[in-house]
Design a protein around this motif. Sequence first.
Motif, PDB file in Angstrom:
ATOM      1  N   GLN A  39       0.847  -1.184   0.000  1.00 32.75           N
ATOM      2  CA  GLN A  39       0.000   0.000   0.000  1.00 32.75           C
ATOM      3  C   GLN A  39       0.884   1.235   0.000  1.00 32.75           C
ATOM      4  O   GLN A  39       1.681   1.437   0.924  1.00 32.75           O
ATOM      5  N   ALA A  40       0.739   2.013  -1.044  1.00 31.77           N
ATOM      6  CA  ALA A  40       1.474   3.264  -1.156  1.00 31.77           C
ATOM      7  C   ALA A  40       0.637   4.382  -0.540  1.00 31.77           C
ATOM      8  O   ALA A  40      -0.597   4.269  -0.464  1.00 31.77           O
ATOM      9  N   PRO A  41       1.281   5.453  -0.114  1.00 29.99           N
ATOM     10  CA  PRO A  41       0.529   6.568   0.484  1.00 29.99           C
ATOM     11  C   PRO A  41      -0.546   7.074  -0.461  1.00 29.99           C
ATOM     12  O   PRO A  41      -0.288   7.342  -1.640  1.00 29.99           O
ATOM     13  N   GLY A  42      -1.748   7.178   0.049  1.00 30.55           N
ATOM     14  CA  GLY A  42      -2.854   7.710  -0.735  1.00 30.55           C
ATOM     15  C   GLY A  42      -3.439   6.739  -1.734  1.00 30.55           C
ATOM     16  O   GLY A  42      -4.322   7.114  -2.523  1.00 30.55           O
ATOM     17  N   GLU A  89       8.015   3.939  -7.715  1.00 31.05           N
ATOM     18  CA  GLU A  89       6.606   3.547  -7.567  1.00 31.05           C
ATOM     19  C   GLU A  89       6.427   2.240  -6.797  1.00 31.05           C
ATOM     20  O   GLU A  89       5.299   1.843  -6.501  1.00 31.05           O
ATOM     21  N   ASP A  90       7.527   1.561  -6.467  1.00 29.75           N
ATOM     22  CA  ASP A  90       7.444   0.373  -5.613  1.00 29.75           C
ATOM     23  C   ASP A  90       7.420   0.735  -4.130  1.00 29.75           C
ATOM     24  O   ASP A  90       7.247  -0.132  -3.277  1.00 29.75           O
ATOM     25  N   THR A  91       7.601   1.986  -3.837  1.00 25.04           N
ATOM     26  CA  THR A  91       7.580   2.453  -2.447  1.00 25.04           C
ATOM     27  C   THR A  91       6.221   2.161  -1.816  1.00 25.04           C
ATOM     28  O   THR A  91       5.180   2.397  -2.432  1.00 25.04           O
ATOM     29  N   GLY A  92       6.253   1.659  -0.602  1.00 30.40           N
ATOM     30  CA  GLY A  92       5.002   1.381   0.104  1.00 30.40           C
ATOM     31  C   GLY A  92       5.234   0.493   1.305  1.00 30.40           C
ATOM     32  O   GLY A  92       6.349   0.047   1.565  1.00 30.40           O
ATOM     33  N   LEU A  93       4.141   0.244   1.998  1.00 29.11           N
ATOM     34  CA  LEU A  93       4.164  -0.686   3.129  1.00 29.11           C
ATOM     35  C   LEU A  93       3.768  -2.052   2.585  1.00 29.11           C
ATOM     36  O   LEU A  93       2.687  -2.196   2.006  1.00 29.11           O
ATOM     37  N   TYR A  94       4.643  -3.010   2.751  1.00 28.94           N
ATOM     38  CA  TYR A  94       4.445  -4.356   2.202  1.00 28.94           C
ATOM     39  C   TYR A  94       3.939  -5.291   3.298  1.00 28.94           C
ATOM     40  O   TYR A  94       4.552  -5.391   4.369  1.00 28.94           O
ATOM     41  N   TYR A  95       2.846  -5.959   2.977  1.00 22.32           N
ATOM     42  CA  TYR A  95       2.201  -6.871   3.915  1.00 22.32           C
ATOM     43  C   TYR A  95       2.255  -8.295   3.389  1.00 22.32           C
ATOM     44  O   TYR A  95       2.083  -8.543   2.194  1.00 22.32           O
ATOM     45  N   CYS A  96       2.425  -9.210   4.313  1.00 20.00           N
ATOM     46  CA  CYS A  96       2.297 -10.620   4.012  1.00 20.00           C
ATOM     47  C   CYS A  96       0.895 -11.069   4.434  1.00 20.00           C
ATOM     48  O   CYS A  96       0.370 -10.590   5.454  1.00 20.00           O
ATOM     49  N   ALA A  97       0.310 -11.963   3.672  1.00 24.73           N
ATOM     50  CA  ALA A  97      -1.027 -12.457   3.993  1.00 24.73           C
ATOM     51  C   ALA A  97      -1.116 -13.947   3.714  1.00 24.73           C
ATOM     52  O   ALA A  97      -0.430 -14.471   2.824  1.00 24.73           O
TER      53      ALA A  97
END
Length: 121
Positions: A39-42, A89-97
Amino acid sequence: QAQLVESGGGLVQAGGSLRLSCLASRGSVGSYHMAWFRQAPGKEREMVASISWSGRKENYADSVKGRFSISRDYSRNTVDLQMYDLRSEDTGLYYCAARETTTPEGEYDYWGQGTQVTVSS
């Protein structure tokens, strides 16, 4: 019930590489369909890569195809995301699910807290 812990995020220059790991501190990564989201900002959260319970099926977002690779490490009980040629554009918070094999495709039952990836241009 799986508990997931991500690691490996950080600050990297454009063109660089990072390897994210998702540790199942409870449960086995071999028991679930697994995925990485970001999830990237905004922006809304999007799925980056997924791997089926059997390991026979992988899916990638078009934006990362050819640059990212998802894999399981049964000895470490992790699902890893290898990222090459990183872009801003790969910047973001990365989550594992993780998704139970009985849960409909597209829905995930367990989530980690996330690890931040920042790509500087």
